[in-house]
Design a protein around this motif. Sequence first.
Motif, PDB file in Angstrom:
ATOM      1  N   ALA A  19      -6.031   1.891  -1.894  1.00 31.94           N
ATOM      2  CA  ALA A  19      -6.571   0.692  -1.248  1.00 31.94           C
ATOM      3  C   ALA A  19      -6.230   0.652   0.239  1.00 31.94           C
ATOM      4  N   PRO A  20      -6.606   1.689   0.983  1.00 32.26           N
ATOM      5  CA  PRO A  20      -6.263   1.691   2.410  1.00 32.26           C
ATOM      6  C   PRO A  20      -6.965   0.578   3.186  1.00 32.26           C
ATOM      7  N   PHE A  21      -8.042   0.054   2.621  1.00 34.14           N
ATOM      8  CA  PHE A  21      -8.770  -1.021   3.285  1.00 34.14           C
ATOM      9  C   PHE A  21      -8.590  -2.354   2.560  1.00 34.14           C
ATOM     10  N   GLY A  22      -7.526  -2.448   1.784  1.00 27.46           N
ATOM     11  CA  GLY A  22      -7.270  -3.673   1.049  1.00 27.46           C
ATOM     12  C   GLY A  22      -8.158  -3.760  -0.188  1.00 27.46           C
ATOM     13  N   GLY A  23      -8.259  -4.945  -0.767  1.00 21.48           N
ATOM     14  CA  GLY A  23      -9.075  -5.116  -1.960  1.00 21.48           C
ATOM     15  C   GLY A  23      -9.349  -6.591  -2.184  1.00 21.48           C
ATOM     16  N   GLY A  24     -10.292  -6.871  -3.068  1.00 19.25           N
ATOM     17  CA  GLY A  24     -10.617  -8.266  -3.344  1.00 19.25           C
ATOM     18  C   GLY A  24     -11.456  -8.874  -2.229  1.00 19.25           C
ATOM     19  N   VAL A  25     -11.440 -10.209  -2.137  1.00 17.58           N
ATOM     20  CA  VAL A  25     -12.365 -10.898  -1.217  1.00 17.58           C
ATOM     21  C   VAL A  25     -12.074 -10.608   0.255  1.00 17.58           C
ATOM     22  N   HIS A  26     -10.852 -10.217   0.594  1.00 21.78           N
ATOM     23  CA  HIS A  26     -10.532  -9.937   1.996  1.00 21.78           C
ATOM     24  C   HIS A  26     -10.515  -8.449   2.316  1.00 21.78           C
ATOM     25  N   LYS A  27     -11.148  -7.666   1.464  1.00 23.65           N
ATOM     26  CA  LYS A  27     -11.248  -6.230   1.739  1.00 23.65           C
ATOM     27  C   LYS A  27     -11.931  -6.026   3.084  1.00 23.65           C
ATOM     28  N   CYS A  28     -11.479  -5.010   3.801  1.00 23.89           N
ATOM     29  CA  CYS A  28     -11.963  -4.746   5.162  1.00 23.89           C
ATOM     30  C   CYS A  28     -13.498  -4.674   5.251  1.00 23.89           C
ATOM     31  N   ILE A  29     -14.073  -5.415   6.183  1.00 21.89           N
ATOM     32  CA  ILE A  29     -15.538  -5.338   6.350  1.00 21.89           C
ATOM     33  C   ILE A  29     -15.923  -4.138   7.212  1.00 21.89           C
ATOM     34  N   GLY A  30     -14.930  -3.503   7.851  1.00 21.34           N
ATOM     35  CA  GLY A  30     -15.237  -2.359   8.730  1.00 21.34           C
ATOM     36  C   GLY A  30     -14.936  -1.032   8.069  1.00 21.34           C
ATOM     37  N   LEU A  31     -14.808  -1.005   6.726  1.00 19.48           N
ATOM     38  CA  LEU A  31     -14.331   0.219   6.079  1.00 19.48           C
ATOM     39  C   LEU A  31     -15.235   1.418   6.308  1.00 19.48           C
ATOM     40  N   HIS A  32     -16.551   1.234   6.273  1.00 17.73           N
ATOM     41  CA  HIS A  32     -17.436   2.392   6.466  1.00 17.73           C
ATOM     42  C   HIS A  32     -17.419   2.846   7.926  1.00 17.73           C
ATOM     43  N   PHE A  33     -17.452   1.874   8.827  1.00 19.01           N
ATOM     44  CA  PHE A  33     -17.381   2.196  10.257  1.00 19.01           C
ATOM     45  C   PHE A  33     -16.037   2.855  10.588  1.00 19.01           C
ATOM     46  N   GLY A  34     -14.951   2.248  10.069  1.00 15.65           N
ATOM     47  CA  GLY A  34     -13.611   2.792  10.306  1.00 15.65           C
ATOM     48  C   GLY A  34     -13.489   4.215   9.779  1.00 15.65           C
ATOM     49  N   GLY A  35     -14.037   4.457   8.581  1.00 17.78           N
ATOM     50  CA  GLY A  35     -13.989   5.803   7.997  1.00 17.78           C
ATOM     51  C   GLY A  35     -14.724   6.807   8.863  1.00 17.78           C
ATOM     52  N   MET A  36     -15.893   6.416   9.391  1.00 18.01           N
ATOM     53  CA  MET A  36     -16.668   7.318  10.254  1.00 18.01           C
ATOM     54  C   MET A  36     -15.929   7.607  11.557  1.00 18.01           C
ATOM     55  N   GLU A  37     -15.312   6.567  12.123  1.00 15.58           N
ATOM     56  CA  GLU A  37     -14.560   6.752  13.376  1.00 15.58           C
ATOM     57  C   GLU A  37     -13.433   7.767  13.193  1.00 15.58           C
ATOM     58  N   VAL A  38     -12.689   7.602  12.101  1.00 15.91           N
ATOM     59  CA  VAL A  38     -11.556   8.496  11.857  1.00 15.91           C
ATOM     60  C   VAL A  38     -12.045   9.933  11.677  1.00 15.91           C
ATOM     61  N   LYS A  39     -13.144  10.112  10.909  1.00 12.98           N
ATOM     62  CA  LYS A  39     -13.672  11.465  10.700  1.00 12.98           C
ATOM     63  C   LYS A  39     -14.143  12.076  12.018  1.00 12.98           C
ATOM     64  N   MET A  76       0.816  -1.207   0.000  1.00 10.44           N
ATOM     65  CA  MET A  76       0.000   0.000   0.000  1.00 10.44           C
ATOM     66  C   MET A  76       0.851   1.260   0.000  1.00 10.44           C
ATOM     67  N   TYR A  77       1.879   1.252   0.849  1.00  9.45           N
ATOM     68  CA  TYR A  77       2.745   2.433   0.947  1.00  9.45           C
ATOM     69  C   TYR A  77       3.306   2.758  -0.425  1.00  9.45           C
TER      70      TYR A  77
HETATM   71  C1  HEM Z   1      -9.302   3.002   9.616  1.00  9.31           C
HETATM   72  C2  HEM Z   1      -9.592   1.788  10.061  1.00  9.31           C
HETATM   73  C3  HEM Z   1      -9.281   0.490   9.332  1.00  9.31           C
HETATM   74  C4  HEM Z   1      -8.341   0.201   8.383  1.00  9.31           C
HETATM   75  C5  HEM Z   1      -7.298   1.142   7.769  1.00  9.31           C
HETATM   76  C6  HEM Z   1      -8.504  -1.193   8.031  1.00  9.31           C
HETATM   77  C7  HEM Z   1      -7.741  -1.852   7.069  1.00  9.31           C
HETATM   78  C8  HEM Z   1      -7.948  -3.161   6.690  1.00  9.31           C
HETATM   79  C9  HEM Z   1      -7.241  -3.843   5.619  1.00  9.31           C
HETATM   80  C10 HEM Z   1      -6.132  -3.232   4.774  1.00  9.31           C
HETATM   81  C11 HEM Z   1      -7.723  -5.114   5.528  1.00  9.31           C
HETATM   82  C12 HEM Z   1      -7.329  -6.186   4.511  1.00  9.31           C
HETATM   83  C13 HEM Z   1      -6.307  -7.136   5.069  1.00  9.31           C
HETATM   84  C14 HEM Z   1      -5.929  -8.160   4.006  1.00  9.31           C
HETATM   85  O1  HEM Z   1      -5.943  -7.872   2.811  1.00  9.31           O
HETATM   86  O2  HEM Z   1      -5.601  -9.286   4.383  1.00  9.31           O
HETATM   87  C15 HEM Z   1      -8.741  -5.240   6.551  1.00  9.31           C
HETATM   88  C16 HEM Z   1      -9.469  -6.389   6.781  1.00  9.31           C
HETATM   89  C17 HEM Z   1     -10.405  -6.536   7.773  1.00  9.31           C
HETATM   90  N1  HEM Z   1     -10.899  -5.546   8.595  1.00  9.31           N
HETATM   91 FE1  HEM Z   1     -10.245  -3.630   8.640  1.00  9.31          FE
HETATM   92  N2  HEM Z   1      -9.537  -1.720   8.769  1.00  9.31           N
HETATM   93  C18 HEM Z   1     -10.035  -0.723   9.564  1.00  9.31           C
HETATM   94  C19 HEM Z   1     -11.096  -0.815  10.434  1.00  9.31           C
HETATM   95  C20 HEM Z   1     -11.816  -1.959  10.686  1.00  9.31           C
HETATM   96  C21 HEM Z   1     -12.942  -2.054  11.605  1.00  9.31           C
HETATM   97  C22 HEM Z   1     -13.520  -0.861  12.393  1.00  9.31           C
HETATM   98  C23 HEM Z   1     -13.357  -3.354  11.589  1.00  9.31           C
HETATM   99  C24 HEM Z   1     -14.474  -4.014  12.347  1.00  9.31           C
HETATM  100  C25 HEM Z   1     -15.421  -3.356  12.998  1.00  9.31           C
HETATM  101  C26 HEM Z   1     -12.495  -4.091  10.681  1.00  9.31           C
HETATM  102  C27 HEM Z   1     -12.573  -5.424  10.398  1.00  9.31           C
HETATM  103  C28 HEM Z   1     -11.829  -6.091   9.436  1.00  9.31           C
HETATM  104  C29 HEM Z   1     -11.944  -7.513   9.153  1.00  9.31           C
HETATM  105  C30 HEM Z   1     -12.851  -8.528   9.866  1.00  9.31           C
HETATM  106  C31 HEM Z   1     -11.054  -7.790   8.099  1.00  9.31           C
HETATM  107  C32 HEM Z   1     -10.821  -9.157   7.428  1.00  9.31           C
HETATM  108  C33 HEM Z   1     -11.723  -9.325   6.229  1.00  9.31           C
HETATM  109  C34 HEM Z   1     -11.435 -10.651   5.528  1.00  9.31           C
HETATM  110  O3  HEM Z   1     -10.365 -11.230   5.680  1.00  9.31           O
HETATM  111  O4  HEM Z   1     -12.331 -11.116   4.792  1.00  9.31           O
HETATM  112  N3  HEM Z   1     -11.578  -3.212  10.148  1.00  9.31           N
HETATM  113  N4  HEM Z   1      -8.870  -4.050   7.234  1.00  9.31           N
END
Ligand code: HEM
Length: 106
Positions: free
Chosen positions: A37-57, A1-2
């Motif tokens: 792609a701060p929250f990753g991409g594809g099937v393992h993309k972060c499930i908390g992205l909307h919540f995480g975005g709101m928390e940060v804001k 990502m960096y």
């Molecule tokens: C600013 C906050 C956050 C950032 C930057 C972030 C970033 C990421 C990234 C980059 C991944 C992908 C990891 C990979 O590719 O293996 C990920 C996955 C994940 N995140 Fe986050 N995240 C954040 C907040 C959250 C929050 C608030 C939750 C839950 C409430 C959460 C739950 C998860 C879970 C369960 C996964 C695994 C999804 C999977 O493997 O299918 N994240 N996150």
Amino acid sequence: MYASHRMEPFWHDPDRFDPERFSPERREDQRHKYAWAPFGGGVHKCIGLHFGGMEVKALLHQLLLRFELRVPATYEPFIDMATGPYPADGLPIELRPLTGSVARAA
Ligand code: HEM
């Protein structure tokens, strides 16, 4: 990502703080599927992205109402890439309380 968040073909002057690069006119983040792609991409993309975005804001909103954030003018962040990008020096940011009317009301 960096690395991908700093790739010249997608980002203009990537090391510059330039939030307007995300504006509707420019949308540099959409030049490639994984350019931004701060929250990753594809099937393992972060499930908390909307919540995480709101928390940060919410957190930054409250912080910026009350403080000015500073680093020395010559500061260069030292990024440790061993476990992902991490500020190895602890990121020494100075928080100075704001004194204006907005800060007093907050
Ligand atoms: C600013 C906050 C956050 C950032 C930057 C972030 C970033 C990421 C990234 C980059 C991944 C992908 C990891 C990979 O590719 O293996 C990920 C996955 C994940 N995140 Fe986050 N995240 C954040 C907040 C959250 C929050 C608030 C939750 C839950 C409430 C959460 C739950 C998860 C879970 C369960 C996964 C695994 C999804 C999977 O493997 O299918 N994240 N996150």
